[in-house]
Design a protein around this motif. Sequence first.
Motif, short mmCIF file in Angstrom:
data_model
loop_
_atom_site.label_atom_id
_atom_site.label_comp_id
_atom_site.label_asym_id
_atom_site.label_seq_id
_atom_site.Cartn_x
_atom_site.Cartn_y
_atom_site.Cartn_z
N ILE A 1 0.83 -1.21 0.00
CA ILE A 1 0.00 0.00 0.00
C ILE A 1 0.86 1.25 0.00
CG2 ILE A 1 -1.60 1.39 1.39
CD1 ILE A 1 -2.90 -1.27 2.27
N THR A 2 1.86 1.28 0.87
CA THR A 2 2.68 2.50 1.00
C THR A 2 3.66 2.67 -0.15
OG1 THR A 2 4.21 1.29 2.46
CG2 THR A 2 2.48 2.61 3.51
N SER A 3 3.74 1.69 -1.04
CA SER A 3 4.58 1.86 -2.23
C SER A 3 3.83 2.60 -3.33
CB SER A 3 5.02 0.49 -2.76
OG SER A 3 3.92 -0.24 -3.29
N LEU A 4 2.53 2.81 -3.15
CA LEU A 4 1.71 3.48 -4.16
C LEU A 4 1.75 4.99 -3.98
CD1 LEU A 4 -1.44 1.16 -3.98
CD2 LEU A 4 0.42 1.06 -5.67
N ASP A 5 1.70 5.73 -5.10
CA ASP A 5 1.59 7.18 -4.99
C ASP A 5 0.13 7.57 -4.80
OD1 ASP A 5 0.46 6.92 -7.53
OD2 ASP A 5 1.96 8.14 -8.56
N ALA A 6 -0.11 8.85 -4.58
CA ALA A 6 -1.47 9.32 -4.28
C ALA A 6 -2.43 9.03 -5.43
CB ALA A 6 -1.44 10.82 -3.97
N THR A 7 -1.96 9.21 -6.66
CA THR A 7 -2.81 8.96 -7.82
C THR A 7 -3.29 7.51 -7.84
OG1 THR A 7 -1.57 10.64 -9.05
CG2 THR A 7 -2.94 9.13 -10.33
N ALA A 8 -2.37 6.59 -7.59
CA ALA A 8 -2.73 5.16 -7.59
C ALA A 8 -3.63 4.82 -6.41
CB ALA A 8 -1.46 4.32 -7.55
N LEU A 9 -3.42 5.48 -5.27
CA LEU A 9 -4.25 5.21 -4.10
C LEU A 9 -5.72 5.53 -4.39
CD1 LEU A 9 -1.93 6.58 -1.28
CD2 LEU A 9 -2.50 4.17 -1.70
N VAL A 10 -5.95 6.69 -5.01
CA VAL A 10 -7.33 7.08 -5.33
C VAL A 10 -7.93 6.10 -6.34
CG1 VAL A 10 -8.80 8.89 -6.28
CG2 VAL A 10 -6.90 9.50 -4.82
N GLU A 11 -7.13 5.67 -7.29
CA GLU A 11 -7.63 4.68 -8.28
C GLU A 11 -8.03 3.38 -7.58
OE1 GLU A 11 -4.31 4.37 -10.89
OE2 GLU A 11 -4.76 6.22 -12.00
N ASN A 12 -7.25 2.95 -6.62
CA ASN A 12 -7.56 1.72 -5.88
C ASN A 12 -8.79 1.86 -5.00
OD1 ASN A 12 -5.41 -0.75 -5.81
ND2 ASN A 12 -4.43 1.14 -6.47
N ILE A 13 -9.00 3.05 -4.46
CA ILE A 13 -10.21 3.29 -3.67
C ILE A 13 -11.43 3.30 -4.59
CG2 ILE A 13 -11.47 5.02 -2.29
CD1 ILE A 13 -8.73 5.82 -1.11
N ALA A 14 -11.30 3.99 -5.72
CA ALA A 14 -12.42 4.09 -6.66
C ALA A 14 -12.84 2.72 -7.18
CB ALA A 14 -12.05 5.01 -7.82
N SER A 15 -11.86 1.86 -7.41
CA SER A 15 -12.16 0.52 -7.94
C SER A 15 -12.50 -0.48 -6.83
CB SER A 15 -10.97 0.00 -8.75
OG SER A 15 -9.84 -0.15 -7.91
N LYS A 16 -12.47 0.01 -5.59
CA LYS A 16 -12.81 -0.79 -4.40
C LYS A 16 -11.82 -1.92 -4.15
CE LYS A 16 -17.69 0.42 -4.61
NZ LYS A 16 -19.10 -0.03 -4.61
N LYS A 17 -10.60 -1.76 -4.65
CA LYS A 17 -9.54 -2.72 -4.33
C LYS A 17 -9.00 -2.47 -2.93
CE LYS A 17 -8.05 -3.35 -9.13
NZ LYS A 17 -6.95 -3.12 -10.11
#
Length: 553
Positions: free
Chosen positions: A55-71
């Motif tokens: 999780i902490t290897s992801l940047d902010a852009t990827a984090l939002v994408e993962n939240i949006a996709s419910k991953k």
Amino acid sequence: MQHWTTIVAEKRARTLSRIPNEWMHPNIIQDMAEKNVKNACKYLDGILPVDEVNITSLDATALVENIASKKLTSYQICYAFCHRAALAHQILNCCIEIFFEEALERAKQLDAYYASTGKLKGPLHGVPFSLKDQVNLPNIETTIGYVSKVGQKADKMSLLAKLLHEQGAIFFVKTAVPTAMLASETVSTLHGRTLNAVNTSFSSGGSSGGEGSLIAAKGSPLGVGTDIGGSIRIPAAFQGLYGLRPSHGRVPYMDVTNSYEGQELISSVIGPMSSSLRDLELFTKLVVDCESWRYDPDVVPIPWRNFDGQQTQKLRFGIMTWDGMVLPHPPILRALEETRKVLIHHGHEVVEWNFPHSEELIDVAEQVYGADFFNEVEEILNESEEPVSDYMQLARNNILAKGGLGKPLSVRQWWEVSLKIRKLKQQYLEHWRDTANQTSDGKPIDSIICPVWPSAGFHDREVEHGCENYTMPFNLLDYSCVVLPITEVDEMKDKPNQAHLAKNASDKKMQDFYDAKKFGKMPVCLQIVCKRLEEEKCLAIASIVESCLSTMP
């Protein structure tokens, strides 16, 4: 009144007390030493659960994408970053305010909002977001490195924080700063010393050093620093991060605490720091799209401008190898040369940039910074009777060495400084226009590429080797700058430059300071510089440069 040492001890204890017991690691520094690890990020990767590391290897852009996709949920993300930040602080001393409990509660609320509405709050929905201590949050202290400000809690939220909060950001820490935020290291009597996350023997840089260290340790995906002489760019460069120094008026500074408030010849600005370039654009576009000029009269009403078309165009660059005063170390010069070659290979044009009045830019900037001989700082220090910092004494000695009288400038002298700045801005812009005489198509350069710092940092407690020659000029000019990681120090490639004859005492000191083994594997960054209020263009050009560099063997 309590003695300042008691206040300091209680403040540090309170900060640590906000970390849950299960996240405390009393022997963490000893454990790093026994494992012979200097890189805090790599060490944390080795002791944290794999799912949290992912999780902490992801940047902010990827984090939002993962939240949006419910991953991932906001709570999972927030928990991972809070845990990592807690450990990072125990190694690096990078936080001054910690509020994990409140952050995790907000993460739950954001998850509930998304589950019930199917909508995200905004582009930062669920992203843990760190703030330099200056940024005010209600009922949380803003001490900016002073013992006398302990206990003074903010009664309102800075406008920028309000905008970010409305767009879904989760605030979880405020990061450490040096006394008065007037240093290229992050050291204060109040919090102690902040170390470099890439190599804990080195300084974090300053004054946004707490922010830089936390992000470099991957304890935060995205945060903000401020910059009046290089304070975003220096910690970013020292730790291999991306940072944007915007021009005054693009990002709201309203209700952000500062030293020397009212000094506007060289304005402090606030901008993002991250481990990815696209996060800088995510932040900047979001803030501009919020139209904060409706609330902050200092913000310029310029909507976001798209520069995607530049990706296919030939660009013209001015390369500043050195300023004629302090020659950068071999790794910095190599990064410049490699960048030059790769840009030419990709069809861009590169010319030399040599501004003939560089020394005057530095001298005039230093007159602004030391206009009151740092009396304001001393007065606030005296309120608690804490000692004067070593850095401030260095700054005062520098003023005296350059013929200063050891007292504040008069009103007339201040006006004279103002006129000098106006003239220098005109001369710099004219010199920029005149590059049209050097390019093949008769058009002026689009951007300057230059060092951020003449070395790849300095060891903790070596601030006397500080040199803001490559950052301060662009604060005076108020130009847009992006810090871009290029390479790292290579002992085999970056041999000392024996042929260089030092031009002055500062140059000799910098050259004598170089040791390829000492700096081995430290990050090397450069800065992309565009003219005033050209943040979108600067980010787009940085992306092009990074893309070109990615093709290097």
